[in-house]
Structures are given as C-alpha cells and as structure tokens.
Write an enzyme that holds these catalytic residues in place. Structure first.
Site, mmCIF file in Angstrom:
data_model
loop_
_atom_site.group_PDB
_atom_site.id
_atom_site.type_symbol
_atom_site.label_atom_id
_atom_site.label_comp_id
_atom_site.label_asym_id
_atom_site.label_seq_id
_atom_site.Cartn_x
_atom_site.Cartn_y
_atom_site.Cartn_z
ATOM 1 N N PRO A 298 3.410 -0.062 11.206
ATOM 2 C CA PRO A 298 5.054 -0.342 10.622
ATOM 3 C C PRO A 298 4.935 -1.351 9.810
ATOM 4 C CG PRO A 298 4.101 -0.748 12.728
ATOM 5 C CD PRO A 298 3.212 -0.877 12.688
ATOM 6 N N ARG A 300 8.099 -1.114 7.007
ATOM 7 C CA ARG A 300 10.161 -0.227 7.696
ATOM 8 C C ARG A 300 10.703 -0.394 8.848
ATOM 9 N NH1 ARG A 300 12.075 2.215 3.511
ATOM 10 N NH2 ARG A 300 10.118 3.321 2.942
ATOM 11 N N ARG A 335 16.403 -0.501 -4.696
ATOM 12 C CA ARG A 335 15.470 0.759 -4.011
ATOM 13 C C ARG A 335 16.632 2.143 -4.501
ATOM 14 N NH1 ARG A 335 15.398 2.007 1.210
ATOM 15 N NH2 ARG A 335 13.479 3.291 1.427
ATOM 16 N N CYS A 366 22.927 -5.299 -16.384
ATOM 17 C CA CYS A 366 23.185 -4.568 -17.829
ATOM 18 C C CYS A 366 22.615 -2.673 -17.844
ATOM 19 C CB CYS A 366 22.727 -5.213 -19.135
ATOM 20 S SG CYS A 366 23.415 -7.120 -18.983
ATOM 21 N N GLU A 367 22.876 -2.459 -16.994
ATOM 22 C CA GLU A 367 22.114 -0.740 -16.753
ATOM 23 C C GLU A 367 23.658 0.193 -16.704
ATOM 24 O OE1 GLU A 367 18.210 0.038 -16.050
ATOM 25 O OE2 GLU A 367 17.966 -1.403 -16.823
HETATM 26 N N1 LLP Z 1 0.601 0.618 5.575
HETATM 27 C C1 LLP Z 1 0.369 1.589 4.407
HETATM 28 C C2 LLP Z 1 -1.414 1.330 4.141
HETATM 29 C C3 LLP Z 1 0.498 1.071 3.453
HETATM 30 O O1 LLP Z 1 0.878 1.541 1.933
HETATM 31 C C4 LLP Z 1 2.783 1.108 4.044
HETATM 32 C C5 LLP Z 1 3.334 1.701 2.824
HETATM 33 C C6 LLP Z 1 2.413 0.986 4.977
HETATM 34 C C7 LLP Z 1 1.501 0.559 6.132
HETATM 35 C C8 LLP Z 1 3.693 0.733 5.788
HETATM 36 O O2 LLP Z 1 4.609 2.346 5.979
HETATM 37 P P1 LLP Z 1 5.913 1.595 6.267
HETATM 38 O O3 LLP Z 1 5.933 1.313 7.976
HETATM 39 O O4 LLP Z 1 6.845 0.764 5.602
HETATM 40 O O5 LLP Z 1 6.231 3.645 5.905
HETATM 41 N N2 LLP Z 1 8.614 0.536 -1.757
HETATM 42 C C9 LLP Z 1 8.520 1.720 -1.158
HETATM 43 C C10 LLP Z 1 8.248 2.126 0.315
HETATM 44 C C11 LLP Z 1 6.679 1.768 0.066
HETATM 45 C C12 LLP Z 1 5.887 1.857 0.830
HETATM 46 C C13 LLP Z 1 4.296 1.277 0.383
HETATM 47 N N3 LLP Z 1 3.022 1.189 1.634
HETATM 48 C C14 LLP Z 1 10.157 2.556 -0.188
HETATM 49 O O6 LLP Z 1 11.413 1.068 -0.341
HETATM 50 O O7 LLP Z 1 10.449 2.951 0.276
#
Ligand code: LLP
Length: 436
Positions: A298, A300, A335, A366-367
C-alpha cells in the site's frame, strides 16, 4: 499517544463538527474554541505563521495507526503476510523511518527511492526493487545494498540482472511481475493491470519468462507479483487478478501490489481496510492455496490521510468566478492537473463556518490549469488567511516540482502538540545547487 487501530473504523474524529468530512482529516484532528484546525495537537494557523506556507503537515499518530492497522490486520488474517510501504507515495526519509519503526518493509521503484529507504532505516532484506526500465547501475546498487527481492519486469530485465548477479557471484531472489489482464475502474494514467501495459509480463509471455528465470544460475524465483492499479474503489478486480496468477503455477510467495483507494471528498466511501484485507486473504487462500507468503504494497491508503497542505491566500478576485489564489499550486499538488483529482478545502481559522461563497481555489503558477480545487465553498476567504486541503499525503510531496522556480514545501511532523520539520523548505540557493 498513538491512536489505536480500532479507530480506523467509523466513527472517526469525533471532535470534528458534523459539517466537516471527518474521514478526510488526519486521525485525532480537532477544532479549538476559536475555530482553528488542530492537526497532531498543533494549531494549523500557528504552524503556517511559524513555518510558512505552503507546507505539508503530517500527523504522526495517524500514520502510525494506519501502519499498525495494516500490519496487525494482515497478521490477524494471514500470519505469513508482509506489508510493504510503496515509498513512491511519500518518498521522504522521515516517513520511511516512521514506517520502518512500525515494522513495515518497503517497495522502491528506483535507485533514488532505494537510497531514501536505506536512509530511513528499512532492513535491506525487506526491500523490493521494482521498475519497468531498471538500469544496470540501479541493479548493481540494489545488489550491493543487499535488497531482499528484485521484481523482474521484462526479458531484458531478467538478462541484465542475471549479468549483474553473475558478475558479483551472488544469487538474487526475484519475483516476476505479471500483467493479469484485469483493469480496475480508475484513471487511465494509474491503471496498470490491463493486457496492453508497459508493466510486467502478459499472461501469454509469463510461462516462458518463468521458465527462463527458473533455469538461471544466479536468480532464484520465489513467486509472482501483480499491481493492477491505484485509487481502486472496488475489490472484485483484486480477486480476478489473483485468479490470473493462480493459473501460472504454484509459488511460495505472492506480492499483490497496492491500489486500495481513499476518500478525497466528503461523499466518498472507499472499501474499509478490513474488507480489502479479507478479500485479498480469502481470495488468495481459495485460489492460490494455503501456506503462501502474501505481500502487499500500500502507498496511498497508508499515507494519504495523514497529511494536510497549508496555503496562504494571496488574492481574491471576481472574474465571472471568484478566484481565490494561494501561494502554492501545481508545484506542490500536481494531482488535480494530471488526473482531474478533486479535494476539499477550508479556511483553517474558520472551521466552524458552514457554506460560503463558491470559489475556484487557484495556485500561483503561470497557467490557467493551475487550479487546486474547482467549485469549492470557502467561508469569506481573505488575503493572509490560511487555507487547508486535507488528504494530500499521497503523491503530493512525491510529485512536487520547481515549476516557476517554486521552492518545494517542508514536511512538518506533528504529534501531541509538538511540531518538527523533518524536511526543510527548499531555498532559492537550492534552485542553483546543481549549477556547474
Ligand atoms: N506497487 C506498485 C508496483 C505500484 O506501481 C504502486 C503505485 C503501488 C504499489 C502503490 O499503489 P497505491 O497503494 O498507492 O495505489 N501518482 C498517481 C499514483 C501512481 C501509482 C503508481 N504505482 C496518483 O497520484 O494518483
């Protein structure tokens, strides 16, 4: 004092007034008599005055409680389980240190994240290196650091790691990342499980890749990995992904990635941590068999809610809409611009106020796309006042940048009424630090 894991379930934040979404602010947040928001026992208005804005303010107890809920929740359902922090969500040494202290392992997606994880004190044996385009230098760094696992993503990756391990005369434990042809309902940019993906081996290619790794003298295949996407608000795709892995053979270890979604808005109700863990463990038991080691990653859902961002209002103008412009924006929270992500916002000194004028909370860049929250009701915003956006812990600091020469904000840990800067604000000199 640490917040107990039980409080991760409703009712949460009983001290917030009913009109505020209690599940968006860090656990333990309160509002004082003057209507100021307190995070980790610290007055956010005072924090803004003391440390400046924009600033990321993280409630340590919230993060610890969530780490424990993950760790204990998985252990209670599946003894042979391990929780890794997907460090890309909040790549900061102090966050790594706190989560290492709480007994988590770590998922890193690059040499830089590996350096942060090591600095944060994660046991190298519990670090998993990911990446769809790892360089030889990153693999050499990982092997010299003694990472527990490298997650292989392509035939080139297998060949490269084989060479690096052979040169070092070691055998490296590996997992193979599989693209299970399962797409969850999320933004296309963060969906990774669909067949046509830059990540992992497709279901048709996986058997040959498994055979190649099994035959390698320097790689030891422990199991499979999949990560189907991020900000997933339904659990059923996780079960389908596990079913796809089950068809590829019998392994000791399965790493099921991350992806559990969180609430960003008042009305949203993501699956509970308990139902998510139960789904994973029950599906794994039914489809993969008993006695497997289960790993989850995890990002996020561990860190999003621990943190709020503080801004100071600079201007309020009425050009058709009411534009409330603050001193940050797409340099500290990309985001909304990348994914159309939505947040709540409030005036940190008037948390009791209800309703207010419909505003566009704009950044300073600036956008025109630099709008942090569209159509948000703010109670009589005035220049100099502090605006708070909750649930910015995940991929906020991670995606921060220097657009328009913006120094990146500090990270401030708060607990029991004490605040400490764990990552300082960048300075103008930092902007020139790489000049040669
Ligand atoms: N494991 C792998 C291999 C991943 O690629 C990711 C996230 C995670 C775990 C963790 O996923 P989570 O639990 O955070 O969903 N920048 C984007 C999110 C990109 C996620 C990339 N990989 C955003 O702000 O929504």
């Amino acid at each position: 004092m640490a917040t107990s894991a039980a409080r991760l379930h409703a009712p949460e934040n009983p001290h917030l007034p009913p009109h505020l979404p209690p599940h968006l602010y860090p656990l333990g947040s309160t509002i004082d008599d003057r209507g100021h928001l307190l995070v980790g026992g610290c007055d956010t208005v005072e924090l803004a005055a003391q440390f400046g804005t924009p600033a990321y303010v993280l409630a340590e107890d919230d993060l610890r409680a969530r780490a424990r809920a993950y760790r204990d929740g998985l252990a209670a359902r599946h003894a042979a389980g391990e929780v890794l922090f997907a460090s890309k969500a909040f790549p900061c040494t102090a966050v790594c240190r706190l989560l290492a202290e709480e007994g988590l392992g770590c998922d890193v997606a690059s040499g830089g994240e590996l350096a942060l994880a090591l600095a944060g004190g994660f046991d190298p044996a519990r670090i998993y290196l990911h990446g769809n385009a790892k360089s030889a230098a990153e693999l050499e760094f990982a092997l010299s650091a003694g990472v527990g696992f490298v997650v292989l993503d392509s035939r080139d990756d297998i060949d490269r790691l084989e060479r690096v391990a052979a040169q070092r005369g070691v055998t490296q434990e590996v997992l193979l990342r599989v693209t299970p042809d399962v797409a969850g309902d999320t933004h296309a940019a963060v969906s990774t499980g669909q067949a046509d993906s830059k990540f992992g081996f497709g279901l048709l290619e996986a058997p040959a890749a498994i055979a190649a790794v099994t035959g390698s003298a320097h790689l030891r295949l422990s199991g499979l990995h999949c990560h189907i996407g991020s900000q997933l608000l339904e659990l059923e795709p996780f079960t389908r992904a596990i079913a796809a892995l089950a068809a590829l053979g019998d392994f000791d270890l399965y790493n099921l990635g991350g992806g559990l979604g969180v609430a960003y808005l008042a009305g949203q109700e993501p699956p509970s941590l308990g139902s998510y863990l139960t789904t994973l463990v029950d599906s794994a038991h039914a489809l993969l068999g008993a006695g497997k080691r289960l790993v989850i990653e995890p990002g996020r859902s561990l860190v999003a809610r621990s943190t709020v961002t503080l801004y100071t209002v600079q201007t309020v103008k009425r050009n058709v809409s009411t534009w409330v412009a603050v001193d940050g924006g797409m340099s500290d929270n990309l985001r909304p611009m990348l994914y159309g992500a939505r947040y709540e916002a409030a005036i940190a000194s008037r948390m009791h106020a209800r309703g207010g004028e419909l505003c566009q909370l704009a950044g300073k860049h600036c956008e025109s796309g630099d709008v942090i929250v569209r159509d948000v009701r703010l109670a009589d915003p005035r220049p100099g006042e502090v605006v708070v956006t909750p649930a910015t812990g995940a991929y906020g600091h991670a995606l921060a940048n220097n657009y328009n020469g913006a120094p990146r904000p500090p990270v401030i840990f708060c607990s029991g009424g004490d605040a400490r800067v764990v990552l300082r604000r960048e300075t103008y000199d930092d902007l020139m630090a790489r000049d040669v």
